[in-house]
Design a protein around this motif. Sequence first.
Motif, mmCIF file in Angstrom:
data_model
loop_
_atom_site.group_PDB
_atom_site.id
_atom_site.type_symbol
_atom_site.label_atom_id
_atom_site.label_comp_id
_atom_site.label_asym_id
_atom_site.label_seq_id
_atom_site.Cartn_x
_atom_site.Cartn_y
_atom_site.Cartn_z
ATOM 1 N N SER A 227 0.931 -1.205 0.260
ATOM 2 C CA SER A 227 0.025 0.193 -0.387
ATOM 3 C C SER A 227 0.798 1.109 -0.550
ATOM 4 O O SER A 227 1.796 1.400 0.593
ATOM 5 C CB SER A 227 -0.944 -0.272 1.296
ATOM 6 N N ASP A 229 1.570 5.514 1.000
ATOM 7 C CA ASP A 229 2.006 5.820 1.712
ATOM 8 C C ASP A 229 2.995 7.327 2.028
ATOM 9 O O ASP A 229 4.194 7.244 1.685
ATOM 10 C CB ASP A 229 2.059 5.587 3.357
ATOM 11 N N ARG A 234 4.137 0.358 2.081
ATOM 12 C CA ARG A 234 4.193 -0.863 3.519
ATOM 13 C C ARG A 234 3.979 -1.933 2.459
ATOM 14 O O ARG A 234 2.823 -1.803 1.729
ATOM 15 C CB ARG A 234 2.723 0.386 4.256
ATOM 16 N N GLY A 468 1.358 12.721 8.114
ATOM 17 C CA GLY A 468 0.570 11.521 8.476
ATOM 18 C C GLY A 468 0.652 11.020 10.083
ATOM 19 O O GLY A 468 0.200 10.035 10.692
#
Length: 469
Positions: A227, A229, A234, A468
């Motif tokens: 995924s 980020d 990740r 984040g």
Amino acid sequence: MILPVLLAGGSGTRLWPLSRQDRPKQFIQLVGQHSLLQKAALRFVANGCLPPVVVCSEQHRFMVAQQLLEIGVQASAIILEPSGKNTAPAALVAALWAQQHQPDAQLFFAPADHAISDFDTLLTRLHDLVPDVQNTLLVFGITPTHAETGFGYIHCGAHSGISGDDVYHVESFTEKPDLGRAQQYLEQGCYVWNSGMLMAGVDTFLTEFKRYRSEMYIQVERAANFSADLDFIRVDQAMWQQVTSESLDYALLENSDKLLVCLSTLHWFDLGSYEQLSRFYNADNCNNVVLGEAVVVDGKDNFIYTEDNHLVTTLGIKGAVIIHSGDTTLVASKDSLDDMPKLLNEVSARFPERREFHKRTFRPWGQYEVLNEADNYKVKRITLSAHTRLSLQAHQHRSEHWVVVKGTVDVTVDEHLQTLQSGQSIYIQAGQRHRLANTTDDIAVVIEVQNGEYLGEDDIVRFDDDYGR
């Protein structure tokens, strides 16, 4: 096309206090103006390879991104390891990513913490070799120049039959022999240093890995639910914790019957210890290597490294390693360096923060350094990279006074925004929402004076953050 995979997850414990858990050796400027990671990336980019894949600890993700940005390199991917699992899982997760994005590439796995001065000669040979090694694993061996006990060795067997006289079958591996055996290897002439560099096609690498470490393959494949980020890739954190930790040598290379070794005379340095680091530099007439500021009188066979204009003086010292880095100084005899784990265990027990953290701390927006601290106050130097900003935040227990000493910054305090230039300052009370931003093309430097009953880094409430956190 060659796809470099830079393995940047090591901790570099033998170079403490230069290298610490929050700033391992691959991120330090040990040789020249660039870090070892930056040098590794530039080696490949300069020779027409694909942009590198970097596999690193999640803890160091912003440091990796910033260092690549500084040299103008856009990585193919920065893959984050939730925890260190050694080189086999790191290499495998990169190969699984490449299977999805660059399936026809030749993977070139390389540690991100080595120094190589003539890499272009090897890459020229690589491009010639690629057609002949499509179905092999090709490891690179360095012709030894001395009996070295800090490196692994490869025993070369029969010639492979591949064009040229530098590719052989592999008889065996030896991990860091004692001095007597290393001397024998040097005299026999059929042993080379294991450089840790490996080239293989994506399909060949994955097929061989699955053949010899099927359980680990399944573990990593489950974790490789990639995924995005920000600029990072990740993996599944829960699945990754189940992955077995093992080196690539043990997991694959010492088992595969497709392994060949290519001999090279590269000027290659592992830089894994102070002894190896000292060999990289020219010594004076008394065999002293001094990096930084030092005065050595009646001394010989010393390695001295200092930072931040800190002067080291010695009188009558012989065979010592003296390192001053940040808030810590190491003084050790060269003969005792093998006992570094013993020292680090003691440091961890008594001064854990000195073991783990350098006084210069890296953040995604730049870095800060603690200049002075005592009860109820702390002074920091904040270096803000171009076009970055800190989070919108507040503190319960401390006030802050910001003084701009270089550049121009935008400061938000509650609902008020103002621009400050060098020489101007602002006071922020405890509880006020505030943010520091640099919208210019140059770095900005701010001196921060904290005052309060508690000054820990965990006294922070973030309301908005570009990264984040």
